[in-house]
Design a protein around this motif. Structure first.
Motif, PDB file in Angstrom:
ATOM      1  N   GLU A 104      16.514  22.852   5.805  1.00 52.99           N
ATOM      2  CA  GLU A 104      15.400  23.380   6.587  1.00 52.99           C
ATOM      3  C   GLU A 104      15.211  22.413   8.118  1.00 52.99           C
ATOM      4  O   GLU A 104      15.045  23.184   9.053  1.00 52.99           O
ATOM      5  CB  GLU A 104      14.207  23.381   5.961  1.00 52.99           C
ATOM      6  CG  GLU A 104      12.843  23.961   6.923  1.00 52.99           C
ATOM      7  CD  GLU A 104      13.222  25.247   7.410  1.00 52.99           C
ATOM      8  OE1 GLU A 104      12.545  25.634   8.558  1.00 52.99           O
ATOM      9  OE2 GLU A 104      13.812  26.128   7.045  1.00 52.99           O
ATOM     10  N   ALA A 105      15.215  21.071   7.839  1.00 49.00           N
ATOM     11  CA  ALA A 105      15.102  20.446   8.787  1.00 49.00           C
ATOM     12  C   ALA A 105      16.219  20.639   9.960  1.00 49.00           C
ATOM     13  O   ALA A 105      15.987  20.505  11.127  1.00 49.00           O
ATOM     14  CB  ALA A 105      15.178  18.723   8.349  1.00 49.00           C
ATOM     15  N   SER A 106      17.404  20.863   9.407  1.00 49.15           N
ATOM     16  CA  SER A 106      18.667  21.035  10.184  1.00 49.15           C
ATOM     17  C   SER A 106      18.374  22.390  11.058  1.00 49.15           C
ATOM     18  O   SER A 106      18.685  22.429  12.142  1.00 49.15           O
ATOM     19  CB  SER A 106      19.984  21.396   9.556  1.00 49.15           C
ATOM     20  OG  SER A 106      20.930  21.424  10.341  1.00 49.15           O
ATOM     21  N   ARG A 107      17.884  23.512  10.149  1.00 46.18           N
ATOM     22  CA  ARG A 107      17.594  24.695  10.975  1.00 46.18           C
ATOM     23  C   ARG A 107      16.422  24.525  12.117  1.00 46.18           C
ATOM     24  O   ARG A 107      16.581  25.139  13.217  1.00 46.18           O
ATOM     25  CB  ARG A 107      17.250  25.825   9.979  1.00 46.18           C
ATOM     26  CG  ARG A 107      18.244  26.468   9.180  1.00 46.18           C
ATOM     27  CD  ARG A 107      17.998  27.602   8.454  1.00 46.18           C
ATOM     28  NE  ARG A 107      17.015  27.338   7.185  1.00 46.18           N
ATOM     29  CZ  ARG A 107      17.286  27.079   6.246  1.00 46.18           C
ATOM     30  NH1 ARG A 107      18.564  26.550   5.957  1.00 46.18           N
ATOM     31  NH2 ARG A 107      16.435  26.713   5.258  1.00 46.18           N
ATOM     32  N   ARG A 109      15.640  21.805  13.485  1.00 44.63           N
ATOM     33  CA  ARG A 109      16.459  21.156  14.972  1.00 44.63           C
ATOM     34  C   ARG A 109      17.175  22.135  15.776  1.00 44.63           C
ATOM     35  O   ARG A 109      17.231  22.028  16.874  1.00 44.63           O
ATOM     36  CB  ARG A 109      17.368  19.918  14.427  1.00 44.63           C
ATOM     37  CG  ARG A 109      16.796  18.485  14.020  1.00 44.63           C
ATOM     38  CD  ARG A 109      17.711  17.545  13.917  1.00 44.63           C
ATOM     39  NE  ARG A 109      18.685  17.871  13.036  1.00 44.63           N
ATOM     40  CZ  ARG A 109      18.516  17.529  11.982  1.00 44.63           C
ATOM     41  NH1 ARG A 109      17.325  17.192  11.231  1.00 44.63           N
ATOM     42  NH2 ARG A 109      19.630  17.936  10.848  1.00 44.63           N
ATOM     43  N   LYS A 110      18.067  22.892  15.112  1.00 48.60           N
ATOM     44  CA  LYS A 110      18.885  23.900  15.853  1.00 48.60           C
ATOM     45  C   LYS A 110      18.000  25.089  16.639  1.00 48.60           C
ATOM     46  O   LYS A 110      17.979  25.387  17.674  1.00 48.60           O
ATOM     47  CB  LYS A 110      19.815  24.658  14.829  1.00 48.60           C
ATOM     48  CG  LYS A 110      20.741  23.719  14.426  1.00 48.60           C
ATOM     49  CD  LYS A 110      21.925  24.537  13.426  1.00 48.60           C
ATOM     50  CE  LYS A 110      22.768  23.717  12.985  1.00 48.60           C
ATOM     51  NZ  LYS A 110      23.627  24.164  11.810  1.00 48.60           N
ATOM     52  N   ARG A 111      16.855  25.425  16.088  1.00 52.87           N
ATOM     53  CA  ARG A 111      15.842  26.258  16.693  1.00 52.87           C
ATOM     54  C   ARG A 111      15.200  25.533  18.084  1.00 52.87           C
ATOM     55  O   ARG A 111      15.047  26.290  18.865  1.00 52.87           O
ATOM     56  CB  ARG A 111      14.745  26.692  16.004  1.00 52.87           C
ATOM     57  CG  ARG A 111      15.119  27.925  14.850  1.00 52.87           C
ATOM     58  CD  ARG A 111      14.184  28.371  14.308  1.00 52.87           C
ATOM     59  NE  ARG A 111      13.275  27.511  13.299  1.00 52.87           N
ATOM     60  CZ  ARG A 111      13.348  27.118  11.998  1.00 52.87           C
ATOM     61  NH1 ARG A 111      14.193  27.718  11.366  1.00 52.87           N
ATOM     62  NH2 ARG A 111      12.523  26.324  11.576  1.00 52.87           N
ATOM     63  N   GLU A 112      14.879  24.344  17.824  1.00 50.03           N
ATOM     64  CA  GLU A 112      14.199  23.687  18.844  1.00 50.03           C
ATOM     65  C   GLU A 112      14.824  22.941  20.040  1.00 50.03           C
ATOM     66  O   GLU A 112      14.200  22.757  21.079  1.00 50.03           O
ATOM     67  CB  GLU A 112      13.293  22.587  18.073  1.00 50.03           C
ATOM     68  CG  GLU A 112      12.279  23.015  17.144  1.00 50.03           C
ATOM     69  CD  GLU A 112      11.608  21.852  16.584  1.00 50.03           C
ATOM     70  OE1 GLU A 112      12.041  20.558  16.608  1.00 50.03           O
ATOM     71  OE2 GLU A 112      10.608  22.145  15.897  1.00 50.03           O
ATOM     72  N   ASP A 158      11.846  17.506  23.114  1.00 52.76           N
ATOM     73  CA  ASP A 158      12.487  17.603  21.835  1.00 52.76           C
ATOM     74  C   ASP A 158      13.514  16.527  21.491  1.00 52.76           C
ATOM     75  O   ASP A 158      14.417  16.721  20.481  1.00 52.76           O
ATOM     76  CB  ASP A 158      13.521  19.046  22.110  1.00 52.76           C
ATOM     77  CG  ASP A 158      14.464  18.798  22.971  1.00 52.76           C
ATOM     78  OD1 ASP A 158      14.601  17.860  23.756  1.00 52.76           O
ATOM     79  OD2 ASP A 158      14.981  19.822  23.486  1.00 52.76           O
ATOM     80  N   GLY A 159      13.172  15.366  22.328  1.00 57.91           N
ATOM     81  CA  GLY A 159      13.970  14.183  21.921  1.00 57.91           C
ATOM     82  C   GLY A 159      15.349  13.955  22.617  1.00 57.91           C
ATOM     83  O   GLY A 159      15.819  12.999  22.840  1.00 57.91           O
ATOM     84  N   ARG A 160      15.663  14.763  23.565  1.00 58.19           N
ATOM     85  CA  ARG A 160      16.830  14.765  24.233  1.00 58.19           C
ATOM     86  C   ARG A 160      16.767  13.664  25.415  1.00 58.19           C
ATOM     87  O   ARG A 160      15.418  13.759  25.968  1.00 58.19           O
ATOM     88  CB  ARG A 160      17.300  15.876  24.760  1.00 58.19           C
ATOM     89  CG  ARG A 160      17.982  16.899  23.599  1.00 58.19           C
ATOM     90  CD  ARG A 160      18.488  18.079  24.423  1.00 58.19           C
ATOM     91  NE  ARG A 160      17.404  18.929  24.921  1.00 58.19           N
ATOM     92  CZ  ARG A 160      17.508  19.951  25.824  1.00 58.19           C
ATOM     93  NH1 ARG A 160      18.603  20.155  26.404  1.00 58.19           N
ATOM     94  NH2 ARG A 160      16.331  20.485  26.347  1.00 58.19           N
TER      95      ARG A 160
END
Length: 178
Positions: A104-107, A109-112, A158-160
């Motif tokens: 879920e954390a991976s999903r 991150r991908k959504r955000e 988002d951390g980038r």
């Protein structure tokens, strides 16, 4: 009893039926009122449906847990699954709750995370500043280090992070002689 889930078994049966339909149409004469072949898109949907069902099937996790209980290593499991050992551990290590939380954390991150660089950032990128000043990106970093150019790291929600250069501010920097 099958080791596959009902959904995976259904997807497999549908793909086998499409394959049989395609195989039987290859050697027969076609009648206009008879469906003789699955369309290429139907076959592709069937293949992708089976792949998705297999990826989500709990039989994979059960097989991994049985292999671990039998003393198999992550290297052996990864080899059997066609993955790297770290990818296999990421996918299957831990209990059900840990695995679900990791996925879920991976999903999330991908959504955000958008897949492109934002265009509304202040200043110039290092590459843009280098092109504007007629120097290499390494020269831009050197000038920033020496205090000849102002630069800052911009962090998005988002951390980038992006290094941005402001060549029209601060010190005077002459373009390189060419």
């Amino acid at each position: 009893m099958s080791f596959l889930s009902a959904e995976t078994a259904r997807a497999l049966a549908e793909l086998v039926a499409l394959d049989a339909l395609h195989a039987s149409s290859a050697g027969s004469t076609r009648r206009d009122d008879e469906e003789t072949d699955a369309s290429p898109l139907e076959r592709l949907r069937g293949i992708r449906s089976l792949v998705a069902a297999l990826e989500a099937d709990p039989a994979s996790l059960a097989a991994v847990r049985e292999a671990m209980a039998a003393g198999r290593t992550w290297d052996e499991i990864a080899d059997a699954a066609g993955l790297s050992p770290s990818a296999a551990k990421y996918r299957w290590a831990g209990d059900d709750d840990e695995i679900a939380a990791r996925h879920e954390a991976s999903r999330k991150r991908k959504r955000e995370r958008p897949s492109s660089v934002p265009t509304e950032l202040p200043g110039l990128s290092v590459s843009e500043a280098a092109a504007k000043l007629g120097v290499t990106p390494q020269a831009i970093y050197q000038r920033v280090t020496r205090g000849l150019l102002r630069a800052e790291t911009v962090e998005l929600a988002d951390g980038r992070k992006y290094k941005r250069v402001f060549p029209d501010e601060g010190g005077t920097v002459a373009p390189a002689a060419g």
